[in-house]
Design a protein around this motif. Structure first.
Motif, short mmCIF file in Angstrom:
data_model
loop_
_atom_site.label_atom_id
_atom_site.label_comp_id
_atom_site.label_asym_id
_atom_site.label_seq_id
_atom_site.Cartn_x
_atom_site.Cartn_y
_atom_site.Cartn_z
N LYS A 58 0.82 -1.22 0.00
CA LYS A 58 0.00 0.00 0.00
C LYS A 58 0.85 1.27 0.00
O LYS A 58 0.59 2.18 -0.78
CB LYS A 58 -0.94 -0.01 1.21
N ARG A 79 2.22 2.01 -3.23
CA ARG A 79 1.17 2.06 -4.27
C ARG A 79 1.53 1.14 -5.44
O ARG A 79 1.52 1.53 -6.59
CB ARG A 79 0.93 3.47 -4.79
N LEU A 99 -5.72 3.58 -4.01
CA LEU A 99 -6.32 2.90 -2.87
C LEU A 99 -7.53 3.66 -2.36
O LEU A 99 -8.00 4.59 -3.00
CB LEU A 99 -5.28 2.77 -1.74
N PRO A 130 -5.82 5.98 2.94
CA PRO A 130 -5.04 4.79 2.65
C PRO A 130 -4.14 4.27 3.77
O PRO A 130 -3.72 3.12 3.74
CB PRO A 130 -4.19 5.22 1.45
N THR A 180 -8.11 0.54 2.84
CA THR A 180 -7.95 -0.74 2.16
C THR A 180 -7.47 -1.74 3.19
O THR A 180 -6.53 -1.45 3.94
CB THR A 180 -6.93 -0.59 1.01
N GLU A 202 -5.70 -4.84 5.24
CA GLU A 202 -4.36 -5.42 5.24
C GLU A 202 -4.45 -6.85 5.74
O GLU A 202 -5.23 -7.14 6.63
CB GLU A 202 -3.42 -4.59 6.13
N ASP A 215 -5.75 9.05 -3.94
CA ASP A 215 -6.50 7.82 -3.68
C ASP A 215 -7.98 8.17 -3.57
O ASP A 215 -8.35 9.15 -2.93
CB ASP A 215 -5.98 7.17 -2.40
N ILE A 255 -8.73 -1.56 -4.53
CA ILE A 255 -7.45 -1.39 -5.20
C ILE A 255 -7.77 -1.14 -6.67
O ILE A 255 -8.44 -1.95 -7.30
CB ILE A 255 -6.59 -2.66 -5.05
#
Length: 165
Positions: free
Chosen positions: A39, A42, A60, A64, A76, A78, A135, A141
């Motif tokens: 992330k 990017r 994202l 982000p 987003t 993880e 983003d 994504i």
């Protein structure tokens, strides 16, 4: 005269039809065995075992930094997930679903008294003018539409995806 116009119109329509290219591509290369998303950088990589097959610049969620904890936080997720569905009619060109939320994600959201959300995808753009902006997704994504056509052709359901901070 009408006949000539009809023939010319038919030829023009056929010619334009030949210019349109399908968004569905065929891929005959090595299998994509997993996906890695970094992330902070990017970037997204498609791997066959230890070999990088493709690398993409990504956009994202609109917030982000950090892991996703609940619906609407713009983050987003993880962690390790699976590509679990395909949407050929996505509002964002084409999309591949990510198996968020898992049991851990649901527990974290519940501890906050919020729903975890869902519908996290790798997808294209709704507008060709989005690339290069900050983003913008709600936690997904995003790659360009042309790149998404390649990703959609290459990646199969069941492919693991590791999303790193």
């Amino acid at each position: 005269m009408k006949r000539r116009h009809l023939m010319m119109g038919g030829a023009a329509a056929f010619g334009l039809g030949a210019c349109t290219q399908s968004k569905f591509k065929t891929y005959r290369g090595p299998d994509v065995t997993y996906i890695v998303v970094n992330k902070e950088a990017r970037e997204m990589f498609l791997f066959n075992n230890n070999k990088v097959l493709k690398e993409y610049e990504i956009d994202l969620g609109f917030e982000p930094i950090g892991d996703k904890f609940f619906e609407g936080d713009g983050k987003t997720p993880e962690g390790t997930y699976i590509i679990d569905r395909r949407n050929p009619n996505s509002r964002f060109h084409l999309s591949l679903g990510i198996s968020y939320p898992n049991a851990r994600d649901r527990a974290e959201a519940a501890a906050l008294g919020k729903p975890p959300g869902g519908d996290i995808f790798i997808h294209g753009h709704s507008s060709p003018f989005k690339r290069g902006t900050d983003d913008w997704t709600w936690g997904c994504i995003a790659v360009t539409n042309r790149e998404m056509e390649d990703v959609y052709a290459m990646v199969r359901n069941g492919t693991p995806i590791q999303i790193n901070p």
